[in-house]
Design an enzyme around this catalytic site. Structure first.
Site, PDB file in Angstrom:
ATOM      1  N   ASP A  59       0.827  -1.207   0.000  1.00  0.00           N
ATOM      2  CA  ASP A  59       0.000   0.000   0.000  1.00  0.00           C
ATOM      3  C   ASP A  59       0.864   1.261   0.000  1.00  0.00           C
ATOM      4  O   ASP A  59       0.664   2.177   0.806  1.00  0.00           O
ATOM      5  CB  ASP A  59      -0.925   0.013   1.227  1.00  0.00           C
ATOM      6  CG  ASP A  59      -1.602  -1.328   1.466  1.00  0.00           C
ATOM      7  OD1 ASP A  59      -1.975  -1.982   0.476  1.00  0.00           O
ATOM      8  OD2 ASP A  59      -1.752  -1.714   2.636  1.00  0.00           O
ATOM      9  N   GLU A 236     -11.220  -0.752  -3.452  1.00  0.00           N
ATOM     10  CA  GLU A 236     -10.479  -0.140  -2.350  1.00  0.00           C
ATOM     11  C   GLU A 236      -9.275   0.616  -2.911  1.00  0.00           C
ATOM     12  O   GLU A 236      -9.062   0.676  -4.118  1.00  0.00           O
ATOM     13  CB  GLU A 236     -10.019  -1.211  -1.352  1.00  0.00           C
ATOM     14  CG  GLU A 236      -9.020  -2.207  -1.924  1.00  0.00           C
ATOM     15  CD  GLU A 236      -8.588  -3.261  -0.929  1.00  0.00           C
ATOM     16  OE1 GLU A 236      -9.265  -3.438   0.097  1.00  0.00           O
ATOM     17  OE2 GLU A 236      -7.553  -3.927  -1.172  1.00  0.00           O
TER      18      GLU A 236
END
Length: 484
Positions: A59, A236
């Site tokens: 991420d 997401e």
């Protein structure tokens, strides 16, 4: 006589008549416009080729350069803390020291999984948006905000917890990102809406402050397409890039294994961003696993800009292998990577494939076709002006078995193949079977770019003829290639 020509000059074709004469063996005594030798790949190619950039950091989020510094944060495999590192260059982030600026409590609220921190500079303060579960249920995940008034976000002493971002529902929520546009600040995030049978959809709202919402959320995408529902029904990891009169919003979908991929939403920059109808989803994923480059599950990206202040850079994570033992969420080897983001002539982004390891990547444009690029189609090299498959036009120069100034040209999306002369035309052939004399070239600086001379016959070079690449005499713009 001898002289040095910078790699930047060779790449951009910025070499003058004096240099051309010197290469051809003339008696010219100076090279008026040869640039000094650059220090980094980023100075030449717009973005570092270091891959991975940061190991075991999923991420990934990289800021734009602020006061001469890039800052990096991302999820650590232990999911127990928030880290920040900084460097004056993108490549430098890989070796930079890392500071723990916040650590989860031993128990209770926020004592579970700590995911996907993002670092933003807003009104001369730093904010970190992150998601945290609880110690008794690590998946009871909600969004939280840290704030620091200090100039350096690596200074842990400045950070304080502001608290939870409160949304319409007290439900699974994560991956908050923020952006400003036309005088307003927005938050985009992923959440499980109670009445929708998916894991997470994406929502947008206007912000009253860097930690509170001013409006009710608008759902702008939910996972419905086949590539969004593999393993889990997930949208997401939103990331925003505003360019060319449009707002491009990437997101990630499906399970976090090799099926993980990226999608794209687009809105007109003048549109009401809180209106769901303003957002159009590209039907197919725009960035996916590529077994040929050995990059699996690319996603959860961010964007930054390279050291030249112009080149857009895609930041993302991916693994080097497909097969995972156990839950992929706990496999630690999602590495942070960067690569250049390209743009099509209509102003839309070209993502290509997650590139493998190796040197700088180039595209070749013939001098007689300024809007064309050399690409391969069924392994035959040709020149096209309307190119949607970016990876078909990306190449790497590398050392030849012949040594000296000779180089091979390798395809980015077929790294086991090299450009080779076959019956007078150029094709991609397996590097293991290629004749070195027919698959090795010398880059020779000429006005406007370089000529690619064949190793086995220095009197001949690569030429563009009616859309095809052939071998012939060096003459005119058809035998000059600009590298970008």
């Amino acid at each position: 006589m001898g002289f040095d020509i910078s790699r930047r000059t060779l790449l951009r074709g910025g070499i003058g008549l004096a240099a051309v004469g010197a290469v051809a063996g003339s008696t010219a005594s100076s090279v008026a416009d040869a640039a000094p030798e650059p220090r980094t790949d980023a100075e030449i190619y717009g973005v570092t080729t270091k891959d991975p950039l940061v190991e075991r950091r999923a991420d990934p989020f990289v800021t734009h350069r602020i006061s001469g510094m890039y800052y990096f944060t991302g999820s650590v495999p232990e999911y127990d803390r928030v880290v920040v590192r900084g460097a004056p260059t993108l490549a430098g982030l890989g070796d930079a020291a890392e500071t723990v600026v916040w650590r989860r409590p031993a128990s209770g609220t926020m004592g579970g999984h700590i995911w996907a921190p993002e670092l933003h500079r807003i009104d001369n303060r730093w904010y970190i948006y992150f998601a945290a579960g609880d110690s008794d249920d690590v998946f009871r995940v909600r969004m939280y905000v840290l704030e620091s008034a200090l100039a350096d976000p690596r200074d842990a002493s400045g950070w304080r917890l502001l608290g939870k971002i409160r949304t319409e529902w007290d439900s699974f929520s994560l991956d908050a990102t923020t952006f400003a546009h036309r005088g307003k600040r927005y938050l985009v995030w992923a959440q499980g809406e109670p009445e929708i049978a998916v894991n997470s959809s994406l929502y947008i709202a206007e912000m009253a402050s860097p930690w509170t919402l001013a409006t009710k959320p608008t759902r702008i995408t939910t996972p419905t397409r086949s590539w969004e529902i593999l393993g889990y029904r997930v949208n997401e990891g939103p990331a925003v890039l505003i360019r060319n009169g449009r707002i491009f919003l990437t997101f990630s979908a499906s399970a976090t294994d090799s099926r993980y991929c990226m999608g794209l939403l687009t809105a007109d920059a003048r549109a009401n961003l809180l209106d769901r109808a303003s957002w159009v989803k590209t039907p197919d994923p725009i960035f996916v696993t590529d077994p040929r480059t050995r990059r699996y599950g690319p996603g959860h990206n961010s964007f930054t800009v390279a050291e030249d202040g112009e080149t857009d850079v895609l930041v993302y994570h991916a693994r080097d292998y497909r097969d995972i033992a156990g839950d992929p969420l706990y496999d630690p080897n999602r590495h942070a990577r960067v690569q250049k983001l390209y743009w099509h002539r209509d102003g839309t982004p070209l993502f290509g494939v997650p590139v493998g390891s190796g040197g700088p990547i180039v595209r070749l444009t013939p001098g007689d076709s300024p809007y064309g690029f050399v690409r391969h189609l069924d392994f035959a090299l040709r020149v096209d002006t309307d190119l949607r498959e970016l990876a078909d036009s990306q190449y790497r120069f590398g050392p030849s078995a012949l040594g000296g100034s000779f180089e091979t040209i390798t395809s980015v999306n077929h790294p086991d193949r090299v450009v080779c002369v076959v019956d007078g035309s150029l094709r991609l052939v397996p590097s293991s079977t290629a004749d070195p004399g027919a698959a090795s070239f010398t880059r020779v600086p000429v006005r406007g770019g370089v000529a690619l001379r064949l190793a086995s016959d220095a009197a001949r070079c690569v030429r563009h003829e009616r859309g095809k690449l052939v071998i012939g005499r060096q003459s005119g713009a058809a035998s000059v290639f600009r590298l970008s």
